[in-house]
Design an enzyme around this catalytic site. Structure first.
Site, PDB file in Angstrom:
ATOM      1  N   TYR A  58       9.142  -4.123  10.504  1.00 47.57           N
ATOM      2  CA  TYR A  58       8.470  -2.891  10.056  1.00 47.57           C
ATOM      3  C   TYR A  58       7.629  -2.309  11.191  1.00 47.57           C
ATOM      4  O   TYR A  58       7.751  -1.131  11.523  1.00 47.57           O
ATOM      5  CB  TYR A  58       7.603  -3.219   8.850  1.00 47.57           C
ATOM      6  CG  TYR A  58       6.956  -2.034   8.174  1.00 47.57           C
ATOM      7  CD1 TYR A  58       7.707  -1.148   7.412  1.00 47.57           C
ATOM      8  CD2 TYR A  58       5.584  -1.822   8.267  1.00 47.57           C
ATOM      9  CE1 TYR A  58       7.111  -0.066   6.773  1.00 47.57           C
ATOM     10  CE2 TYR A  58       4.980  -0.747   7.624  1.00 47.57           C
ATOM     11  CZ  TYR A  58       5.750   0.125   6.876  1.00 47.57           C
ATOM     12  OH  TYR A  58       5.147   1.183   6.238  1.00 47.57           O
ATOM     13  N   TYR A  83      12.713  13.113  21.108  1.00 47.34           N
ATOM     14  CA  TYR A  83      13.435  14.308  20.625  1.00 47.34           C
ATOM     15  C   TYR A  83      12.615  15.564  20.923  1.00 47.34           C
ATOM     16  O   TYR A  83      13.153  16.595  21.303  1.00 47.34           O
ATOM     17  CB  TYR A  83      13.710  14.212  19.120  1.00 47.34           C
ATOM     18  CG  TYR A  83      15.028  13.552  18.774  1.00 47.34           C
ATOM     19  CD1 TYR A  83      15.170  12.170  18.835  1.00 47.34           C
ATOM     20  CD2 TYR A  83      16.132  14.303  18.374  1.00 47.34           C
ATOM     21  CE1 TYR A  83      16.375  11.554  18.514  1.00 47.34           C
ATOM     22  CE2 TYR A  83      17.349  13.688  18.046  1.00 47.34           C
ATOM     23  CZ  TYR A  83      17.453  12.327  18.117  1.00 47.34           C
ATOM     24  OH  TYR A  83      18.646  11.721  17.798  1.00 47.34           O
ATOM     25  N   THR A 134      -2.453   2.966   1.167  1.00 53.34           N
ATOM     26  CA  THR A 134      -2.580   4.030   0.164  1.00 53.34           C
ATOM     27  C   THR A 134      -2.185   3.458  -1.194  1.00 53.34           C
ATOM     28  O   THR A 134      -1.332   2.575  -1.274  1.00 53.34           O
ATOM     29  CB  THR A 134      -1.689   5.218   0.574  1.00 53.34           C
ATOM     30  OG1 THR A 134      -2.070   5.644   1.885  1.00 53.34           O
ATOM     31  CG2 THR A 134      -1.827   6.391  -0.381  1.00 53.34           C
ATOM     32  N   ARG A 177       2.169  -5.635  -3.366  1.00 54.41           N
ATOM     33  CA  ARG A 177       1.039  -5.164  -2.568  1.00 54.41           C
ATOM     34  C   ARG A 177      -0.266  -5.527  -3.258  1.00 54.41           C
ATOM     35  O   ARG A 177      -0.310  -5.787  -4.455  1.00 54.41           O
ATOM     36  CB  ARG A 177       1.131  -3.652  -2.358  1.00 54.41           C
ATOM     37  CG  ARG A 177       2.456  -3.276  -1.761  1.00 54.41           C
ATOM     38  CD  ARG A 177       2.356  -2.082  -0.903  1.00 54.41           C
ATOM     39  NE  ARG A 177       1.697  -2.396   0.345  1.00 54.41           N
ATOM     40  CZ  ARG A 177       1.544  -1.533   1.327  1.00 54.41           C
ATOM     41  NH1 ARG A 177       1.977  -0.298   1.195  1.00 54.41           N
ATOM     42  NH2 ARG A 177       0.955  -1.882   2.444  1.00 54.41           N
TER      43      ARG A 177
HETATM   44  N1  UDP Z   1      -3.019  -9.799  -0.382  1.00 53.08           N
HETATM   45  C1  UDP Z   1      -3.691 -10.706  -1.195  1.00 53.08           C
HETATM   46  N2  UDP Z   1      -3.155 -10.991  -2.404  1.00 53.08           N
HETATM   47  C2  UDP Z   1      -2.006 -10.434  -2.872  1.00 53.08           C
HETATM   48  C3  UDP Z   1      -1.341  -9.489  -2.060  1.00 53.08           C
HETATM   49  C4  UDP Z   1      -1.873  -9.222  -0.811  1.00 53.08           C
HETATM   50  O1  UDP Z   1      -4.755 -11.239  -0.830  1.00 53.08           O
HETATM   51  O2  UDP Z   1      -1.603 -10.735  -4.004  1.00 53.08           O
HETATM   52  C5  UDP Z   1      -3.612  -9.479   0.934  1.00 53.08           C
HETATM   53  C6  UDP Z   1      -2.646  -9.513   2.093  1.00 53.08           C
HETATM   54  O3  UDP Z   1      -2.537 -10.830   2.615  1.00 53.08           O
HETATM   55  C7  UDP Z   1      -3.300  -8.563   3.060  1.00 53.08           C
HETATM   56  C8  UDP Z   1      -3.979  -7.520   2.149  1.00 53.08           C
HETATM   57  O4  UDP Z   1      -4.063  -8.140   0.873  1.00 53.08           O
HETATM   58  O5  UDP Z   1      -4.306  -9.193   3.806  1.00 53.08           O
HETATM   59  C9  UDP Z   1      -3.196  -6.225   2.030  1.00 53.08           C
HETATM   60  O6  UDP Z   1      -1.882  -6.540   1.671  1.00 53.08           O
HETATM   61  P1  UDP Z   1      -0.767  -5.454   1.342  1.00 53.08           P
HETATM   62  O7  UDP Z   1       0.514  -6.193   1.230  1.00 53.08           O
HETATM   63  O8  UDP Z   1      -1.178  -4.617   0.204  1.00 53.08           O
HETATM   64  O9  UDP Z   1      -0.767  -4.475   2.613  1.00 53.08           O
HETATM   65  P2  UDP Z   1      -0.754  -4.664   4.202  1.00 53.08           P
HETATM   66  O10 UDP Z   1      -0.889  -6.138   4.553  1.00 53.08           O
HETATM   67  O11 UDP Z   1       0.536  -4.099   4.650  1.00 53.08           O
HETATM   68  O12 UDP Z   1      -1.939  -3.903   4.656  1.00 53.08           O
END
Ligand code: UDP
Length: 313
Positions: free
Chosen positions: A145, A159, A175, A186
């Site tokens: 990603y 481009y 978001t 998430r």
């Molecule tokens: N996270 C958590 N418990 C969950 C899901 C995610 O503590 O059930 C944590 C994850 O490890 C990260 C943060 O929350 O540190 C944000 O995670 P998310 O997947 O929402 O987004 P990203 O890591 O891409 O910012």
């Protein structure tokens, strides 16, 4: 009539954007999605509208149509979702961007690339400014990603320089809001669903890692200003996010206090390469996007989002 293509149009951000764009009857909105993480529920209310069309198509394959604007939002965005099929994630970012940039170039359309705060990786500079080049592991579980999105930015600017394509690049920080997938893993959706069901709230690591959460409506406002109102020679990249930073422990406590119930907080292993902190510097957005700044803070945004998840249950 403006013909507007939204890739990833059935996803969380894409579907909210489509819902906003169709309100202007001068827009004809073409929503493209392969429904890998996008969901028909998110666009059901739009089907049948005279200025809305859904096309089941994978952005990795070329697509030709007449368009005036393209919002390239297609890509799984949840770490468990994008890491499950990493090769497709890279292809979506890279081939999808090439296809959309080709289409923009051929039709003379303006294209907005939905980039991400993930391009900063596990940032050594805090808060993150657009001129920070990031600190990214190129071979880890999140790399599909992070590096895919970084390459998509590279393609946009190549481009632009080589073919004169009109580009707008936004870097979206975490978001949340209605139309999020309750099962995509998430943090906001997990914590709310767990609290509503009375299950344990799963904090990964010790909960001290931070994120800055932006409510969807604030993002949509920033997107509109960047696409339609910013200087023609301002391509970005520009951060769009809410600069208020919270630890995951604070987030869990906030959600628990709003929902109540019998959930307990439990601690689980931290995923590899999970960034320790994340907060946008939005000076550039304020300056270039007519004083844009988020107006919906976490308490209010969470209440609206909790209502959405309650109706799903
Ligand atoms: N996270 C958590 N418990 C969950 C899901 C995610 O503590 O059930 C944590 C994850 O490890 C990260 C943060 O929350 O540190 C944000 O995670 P998310 O997947 O929402 O987004 P990203 O890591 O891409 O910012």
């Amino acid at each position: 009539m403006a013909r507007i293509l939204v890739t990833g149009g059935a996803g969380f951000i894409g579907s909210n954007l489509c819902s906003k764009l169709v309100k202007d009857k001068d827009n004809y909105v073409i929503c493209m999605d392969n429904l890998y993480t996008g969901r028909m529920e998110n666009i059901r209310h739009l089907m049948g509208l005279p200025n809305f069309k859904f096309i089941l198509h994978n952005v990795q394959e070329p697509f030709k149509t007449d368009v005036d604007q393209i919002y390239n939002a297609a890509c799984p965005a949840s770490p468990p979702a994008y890491a499950k099929t990493p090769i497709e994630t890279v292809k979506t970012c890279v081939m999808g961007s090439i296809n959309m940039l080709d289409l923009a170039t051929e039709s003379g359309a303006r294209i907005m690339q939905f980039s991400t705060s993930e391009i900063y990786g596990n940032p050594a500079v805090h808060p993150q400014t657009e001129d920070y080049w990031g600190h990214v592991n190129p071979i880890g579980l999140r790399s599909c990603y992070d590096e895919g999105k970084r390459c998509a930015e590279t393609l946009c600017f190549d481009y632009h320089r080589q073919a004169g394509t009109q580009i707008k690049v936004i870097r979206i920080f975490n978001t949340y809001g209605p139309a999020m997938d309750p099962n995509d893993g998430r943090v906001v959706s997990n914590f709310i669903m767990q609290a509503l069901r009375g299950e344990d709230i799963t904090i990964f690591g010790d909960g001290s890692q931070t994120r800055s959460f932006q409510y969807i409506d604030d993002l949509l406002d920033g997107i509109d200003r960047m696409m339609n109102e910013s200087r023609p020679d301002f391509s970005g990249p520009v951060n769009l996010g809410n600069p208020h930073e919270f630890s995951m422990l604070e987030l869990a406590e906030k959600i628990l206090s709003k929902i109540g119930g019998k959930s307990k907080i439990v601690f689980m292993p931290l995923p590899l390469d999970d960034p320790t902190r994340r907060r946008p510097d939005i000076t550039l957005a304020k300056q270039e996007l007519n004083n844009w700044e988020p107006s919906i803070q976490l308490d209010e945004g969470l209440e609206r989002t909790i209502e959405y998840f309650r109706t799903l249950l």
